[in-house]
Write a protein that holds these residues in place. Structure first.
Motif, mmCIF file in Angstrom:
data_model
loop_
_atom_site.group_PDB
_atom_site.id
_atom_site.type_symbol
_atom_site.label_atom_id
_atom_site.label_comp_id
_atom_site.label_asym_id
_atom_site.label_seq_id
_atom_site.Cartn_x
_atom_site.Cartn_y
_atom_site.Cartn_z
ATOM 1 N N LEU A 185 36.331 38.405 31.758
ATOM 2 C CA LEU A 185 35.356 39.339 33.195
ATOM 3 C C LEU A 185 34.089 38.380 32.457
ATOM 4 C CD1 LEU A 185 36.410 42.914 32.031
ATOM 5 C CD2 LEU A 185 37.032 41.471 34.443
ATOM 6 N N LYS A 187 31.126 35.232 32.291
ATOM 7 C CA LYS A 187 30.507 35.586 33.362
ATOM 8 C C LYS A 187 30.146 33.639 33.464
ATOM 9 C CE LYS A 187 27.353 38.610 34.733
ATOM 10 N NZ LYS A 187 25.260 39.601 34.848
ATOM 11 N N GLU A 220 39.751 46.605 35.501
ATOM 12 C CA GLU A 220 38.105 46.170 35.402
ATOM 13 C C GLU A 220 39.130 44.049 36.135
ATOM 14 O OE1 GLU A 220 35.541 45.704 32.331
ATOM 15 O OE2 GLU A 220 36.724 47.366 31.501
ATOM 16 N N VAL A 221 40.045 44.209 35.631
ATOM 17 C CA VAL A 221 39.916 42.729 35.724
ATOM 18 C C VAL A 221 40.696 42.986 37.290
ATOM 19 C CG1 VAL A 221 41.757 40.587 35.644
ATOM 20 C CG2 VAL A 221 41.293 41.896 33.837
ATOM 21 N N ASN A 223 39.703 45.561 40.073
ATOM 22 C CA ASN A 223 38.470 44.957 40.933
ATOM 23 C C ASN A 223 37.371 43.718 40.701
ATOM 24 O OD1 ASN A 223 38.858 47.841 41.306
ATOM 25 N ND2 ASN A 223 37.959 48.346 39.813
ATOM 26 N N HIS A 224 37.429 43.006 39.420
ATOM 27 C CA HIS A 224 36.453 41.587 39.232
ATOM 28 C C HIS A 224 37.103 40.527 40.643
ATOM 29 C CE1 HIS A 224 32.977 39.814 36.882
ATOM 30 N NE2 HIS A 224 34.124 38.359 36.957
ATOM 31 N N PHE A 225 38.169 40.373 40.753
ATOM 32 C CA PHE A 225 38.555 38.710 41.034
ATOM 33 C C PHE A 225 39.024 39.237 42.715
ATOM 34 C CE2 PHE A 225 38.959 38.042 36.411
ATOM 35 C CZ PHE A 225 38.601 36.793 36.965
ATOM 36 N N GLU A 226 38.240 38.736 43.498
ATOM 37 C CA GLU A 226 38.778 38.916 45.159
ATOM 38 C C GLU A 226 40.994 38.012 45.182
ATOM 39 O OE1 GLU A 226 35.843 36.698 48.350
ATOM 40 O OE2 GLU A 226 35.171 35.934 45.678
ATOM 41 N N ARG A 228 44.417 37.664 42.678
ATOM 42 C CA ARG A 228 45.034 37.778 41.383
ATOM 43 C C ARG A 228 45.846 37.019 41.712
ATOM 44 N NH1 ARG A 228 46.113 42.135 38.805
ATOM 45 N NH2 ARG A 228 46.618 42.876 40.988
ATOM 46 N N LYS A 275 36.643 34.048 43.920
ATOM 47 C CA LYS A 275 36.998 34.134 42.442
ATOM 48 C C LYS A 275 38.203 34.321 42.230
ATOM 49 C CE LYS A 275 34.732 37.400 40.116
ATOM 50 N NZ LYS A 275 33.241 38.283 40.630
ATOM 51 N N SER A 305 33.245 31.244 38.741
ATOM 52 C CA SER A 305 34.088 32.378 37.935
ATOM 53 C C SER A 305 35.323 32.891 37.561
ATOM 54 C CB SER A 305 32.877 33.903 38.505
ATOM 55 O OG SER A 305 31.942 33.454 38.248
ATOM 56 N N ASN A 979 35.713 45.675 45.292
ATOM 57 C CA ASN A 979 34.911 45.489 45.775
ATOM 58 C C ASN A 979 34.361 45.885 47.138
ATOM 59 O OD1 ASN A 979 34.752 44.292 43.361
ATOM 60 N ND2 ASN A 979 35.159 42.139 44.200
#
Length: 988
Positions: A185, A187, A220-221, A223-226, A228, A275, A305, A979
């Protein structure tokens, strides 16, 4: 494994003696002597199999014993085959006597030889030779002084309370997990290398893949990446395979090119600027040149990222992939290893019993040397052992003393393996023929096991059900593990399977000649790459029983059927024409054909032992089954959809699986629906296509579907012409009272009465104006109903009376204008207190273009004694543009989610606070009002569906991203919020 093989032979010999086969006195006497000798040897095999690990002489003795056992199996099967052919010939003569036109039938049914005096002498000679070989083996047995083992073996039934462990609860790895997620996660900076690579390094069985899965599915992963992406790399490293796996993970499954450059360009198109988080699991190659093209492509198109996570056993791989972060997984501490072991071994045990066994358990867990896989495997083994004596035996076993490093690593697996009943040993060891990271289709694997006779019958239980029990037992004992792709074997477990099947199971991926001796090879996976030659050394594998063959080099497979006549399982993973010499494979039970030709040869009908036939046609074409299909009297599973079925299939009364029955409007020799009459063992899912081509209602009646009591899912398509099972756009035509198809379909639907235990019913292309067959209300176990593309239906059937219905979907009912109390099943003249749709959880209406009214249950008086849909959780209405209002009963329903899309009138009426229907829906927590529906309007061509568009709709700070994916069937997946993005997936 030798014990497992002998157990099967002893059982066959006993059956052979007591059968009705005509045997001479000499042959019968020899067979009885053989049975006695096999039983004597069988009693010492447990000790012999353990001693072979240290004593080479014992191993050689076991190898000789296995060879004789295999030969005996072939002799018995050859005789059984002759008996089956005799039965087929008898049936042939009866059919010829019953019909006057026999000329054509004689062309189809070739004359089959009957066991004669010569065959009696031949089998007697072979048995005598085997008896002499067995005498020699029996004498050698006495030299070794083996210990006698118990006589009775039973497969342990799967316990009612499962011992599966929650993968997300990983003991002893919390610190590493938090560190890994933090790095993922983190930056990115402009200076850091792109893509940012993180490597998890550790020996086999250390938990690398499990840890990667935890990170991959961490909220969290997610939600963080567009995007996977998960790719199993393994050995050998294939650039095109890896690139294609990335493309498929991004949702594109119809991109058929094998050119690396095209695949990399497609990857860049799909993830351009996004991302992404990409996992390369189980990487072995240290060749930078192999990795560089993929790395460069990802570098050029991904966001700064983005992250790549690599799992590998080799530190050099982490360096080769230019890892920015490397996490080395160490062994678990002694305490953590004990906690892993205890959690599995002591689950469901009495606390007092756990206390009595704890001291032994701690000593056993120390033997795991900090390896999570070893702790899990031993824990699964000890879970089934109840007494201190059993635990002490494991602790004191000399298997721990193996000095070989590889076998020392395998010690926990050896304990579990030797604890297995004989049939399960054979089933497990057979899996060595599959590649590492192979995702197992459980049903197909079970069919392969049964084809080899690994699965023992038990009373009236179907052999396939017993085989599934075997698989579940192996899962419980940690030989298989479940991941995001299904069931797989851990690499260490796969290595172990290959160790115990050394010289029997082989995997060959090139044309490089090997020094291996294939004379004793029984199971082989063979890949012939492009522009390479068939390895000559393989011709020596005359005793093969399994061949999984991928021919990319244009090899003439006719030679296969000349050389490998003992095959029980044959899989051809490439497009090739099946030669007539396939009839030489008289022992064949399982035949799997990929990219099959349009016509199968008649010679396939001489494979009278065939039990499983799977056909995947090339492209979208139909495969024409051979005219003599009725000779395959032992066929239990006919897998595939695009078949042209000839007459004679009604003779296959052993059939358990027939996924689809297509009625053609062209073939004069087509099979009539009435041939289903005696196929009463059909199970699971069954689909009938092309019912619109029927002209005689007696065909529908003769099918006698209601006698297929093992069916659970039934799909009926009334489409005319060639029906590929696709969903087309609904065409609205004015109802013509003179249209005979309207009345005909009503009569045909009534005649197609299904079995009462049905759980799913799907009706498509029905042309009647009403749909209330006499049998509908008798289907009290229905859980899912779908009505689709019924253009002339004027009212819905009374589905509200179905007590267990959970999911109801109404598609493309183009003439329907009103949904009222008839749908709920309320009869005005017979009102009483009642619950309508008592178990319905999900209701969906899609593209009812003429629907205007949805009438509720009436006034307050009706509402007092009638409860409607008390368990409904989700309601969806798509593209019903003329619908004017929602029913009043919605306000009393405990809905969790309401979706209204492409319904302008209703959307306006449901606006927060101001809409006329707002009070009806205001209690629903999740309301989605959308101007556009995911179910767009489309038209389909004769073979394919074409729809390529990309729409971005901006509203405030929320946008919708519409991903349209084109497949061969229509389905959909639920929207996923990520997101502030709704992602929609179309499957056409």
């Amino acid at each position: 494994m030798a014990r497992a093989l002998l157990s099967a032979i002893v059982e066959q010999l006993g059956s052979f003696i007591s059968s009705e086969f005509t045997l001479t006195a000499t042959v019968k006497q020899e067979v009885q002597k053989l049975e006695t000798k096999f039983r004597t040897i069988q009693a010492v095999l447990n000790d012999a199999e353990k001693r072979q690990l240290k004593e080479e002489a014992v191993k050689l003795w076991l190898d000789k014993l296995k060879c004789v056992s295999y030969e005996m199996d072939d002799v018995l099967d050859e005789w059984n085959t002759a008996m089956i052919k005799e039965e087929i010939e008898k049936q042939q003569k009866e059919d010829e006597n019953a019909e006057t036109s026999t000329t054509k039938k004689r062309k189809v049914w070739s004359l089959i030889s009957v066991p004669n005096l010569f065959q009696h002498r031949d089998i007697a000679h072979k048995i005598k030779e085997l008896d002499e070989k067995l005498d020699e083996i029996n004498k050698e047995r006495e030299m070794y002084g083996f210990e006698l083992s118990r006589a009775i073996e039973e497969v342990v039934e799967r316990p009612k309370t499962t011992s599966y462990v929650d993968v997300s609860d990983i003991l002893g790895r919390d610190k590493v997990k938090d560190e890994l997620v933090s790095i993922i996660l983190g930056k990115g900076t402009e200076k850091e290398k792109c893509p940012h690579v993180i490597s998890l390094v550790g020996m086999g069985g250390m938990g690398k893949t499990t840890l990667a899965q935890l990170a991959f599915n961490h909220h969290e992963v997610m939600n963080h990446f567009e995007e996977r992406i998960w790719v199993c790399v393994s050995e050998p490293f294939d650039q095109c395979r890896v690139a294609k796996a990335i493309v498929e993970a991004l949702g594109v499954r119809d991109f058929n090119t094998t050119e690396l450059q095209s695949l990399l360009e497609k990857i860049c198109e799909l993830i351009g600027g996004k991302k992404f988080f990409l996992v390369f699991d189980d990487v072995w190659t240290e060749d930078y040149a192999m990795w560089k093209p993929i790395r460069d492509a990802l570098k050029s198109c991904g966001s700064q990222s983005s992250r790549i996570l690599v799992t590998t056993r080799k530190g050099k791989v982490a360096k080769m992939m230019e890892s920015a972060n490397t996490i080395k997984l160490e062994e678990l501490s002694e305490e953590d290893c004990w906690l892993v072991f205890r959690k599995i071994a002591f689950s469901d045990k009495d606390p007092k019993q756990c206390e009595q066994l704890e001291d032994l358990g701690k000593q056993i867990s120390k033997k795991c040397k900090g390896l999570p896989l070893a702790a899990k495997t031993l824990g699964s083994l000890m879970h089934f052992k109840k007494s201190r004596e059993e635990w002490k035996n494991v602790l004191d076993s000399n298997l721990w003393e193996l000095e070989d490093v590889e076998r020392g690593l395998f010690a926990p697996l050896l304990f579990s393996y030797f604890d297995l009943p004989s049939p399960l040993k054979r089933c497990f060891s057979y899996c060595a023929v599959f590649l590492k990271d192979h995702a197992f289709n459980v049903n197909k694997l079970v069919h392969m096991w049964t084809s080899h006779g690994f699965v023992e019958s038990k009373g009236n239980m179907e052999v396939e059900i017993m085989g599934r029990e075997y698989f579940d037992n192996l899962v419980i004992r940690s030989f298989f593990q479940k991941d995001i792709y299904g069931y797989k074997m851990h690499d260490i477990v796969h290595d172990f399977a290959q160790l115990i099947t050394k010289n029997e199971c082989f995997i060959i991926n090139s044309d490089i000649e090997s020094e291996s001796d294939y004379n004793n090879a029984r199971h082989l996976r063979l890949v012939i790459p492009k522009e390479t030659q068939f390895p000559v050394s393989i011709d020596g594998a005359k005793n093969l029983r399994t061949l999984i063959f991928s021919n990319q080099g244009g090899y003439n497979i006719s030679n296969l059927f000349q050389n490998f006549r003992l095959l029980r399982v044959l899989t051809l993973e490439c497009r090739m024409k099946l030669p007539h010499t396939v009839e030489n494979l008289i022992h064949l039970r399982c035949l799997i054909l990929f990219e099959c030709d349009e016509v199968l040869p008649e010679a396939i009908c001489n494979l009278c032992n065939l039990q499983y036939l799977e056909i995947t046609p090339f492209g979208s074409m139909f495969t024409k089954l051979p005219q003599g299909i009725g000779k395959l009297i032992n066929l239990r599973h006919l897998i595939g959809e695009h078949f042209l079925i000839p007459r004679g299939i009604g003779r296959l009364i052993s059939l358990r699986t027939l996924k689809c029955f297509s009625i053609s409007d062209e073939d004069s020799e087509r099979c009539e629906l009435g041939e289903l009459k005696n196929l009463n063992h059909l199970q699971g899912r069954f689909e009938i296509r092309g019912l619109g081509n029927l002209v005689d209602i007696s065909e529908a009646k003769n099918a006698q579907l209601k006698k297929k009591i093992h069916l659970r899912e039934l799909k009926l398509s009334f489409k005319k012409g060639k029906d590929r099972g696709c969903r087309d756009g609904c065409v609205l035509n004015a109802v013509n009272p003179n249209d005979k198809s309207m009345e005909r379909d009503v009569l045909f639907l009534n005649a197609l009465e299904p079995p009462q235990d049905l759980e799913l019913l799907d009706i498509r292309w029905y042309q009647g104006t009403t749909m209330s067959p006499n049998w509908l209300m008798s289907l009290t176990k229905l859980k899912m109903v779908s009505i689709d593309s019924v253009a002339k239906l004027m009212s819905l059937p009374p589905l509200g009376k179905l007590p267990l219905l959970e999911l109801l979907t109404i598609w493309n009912v183009c003439s329907l204008k009103k949904v009222g109390v008839e749908f709920l099943g309320i009869e005005s003249e017979n009102k009483k207190q009642d619950i309508i749709f008592p178990n319905l959880k999900h209701l969906k209406f899609v593209r009812l273009e003429e629907w205007e009214e949805w009438i509720g249950i009436g006034g307050k008086e009706d509402a007092d004694y009638i409860t409607v849909m008390p368990r409904l959780r989700q309601l969806e209405i798509h593209r019903c543009r003329k619908l004017k209002s929602l029913p009043d009963f919605l306000r009393t329903i405990p809905l969790n989610k309401l979706v209204i899309a492409g319904c302008p009138i209703i959307e306006k009426r449901c606006q927060r606070e101001t809409g006329e229907d707002w009070r009806t829906i205001s209690h629903i927590p999740n309301i989605h009002l959308r101007e556009h529906s995911r179910y767009a309007t489309w038209k389909m061509g004769n073979s394919f569906c074409f729809l390529i568009s990309l729409l971005f709709i901006y509203f405030a700070n929320i946008y919708y991203q519409l991903n349209i994916l084109i497949f061969m069937k229509i389905n959909y997946s639920q929207p996923r919020l990520m997101n502030l993005t709704y992602s929609y997936k179309f499957e056409l």
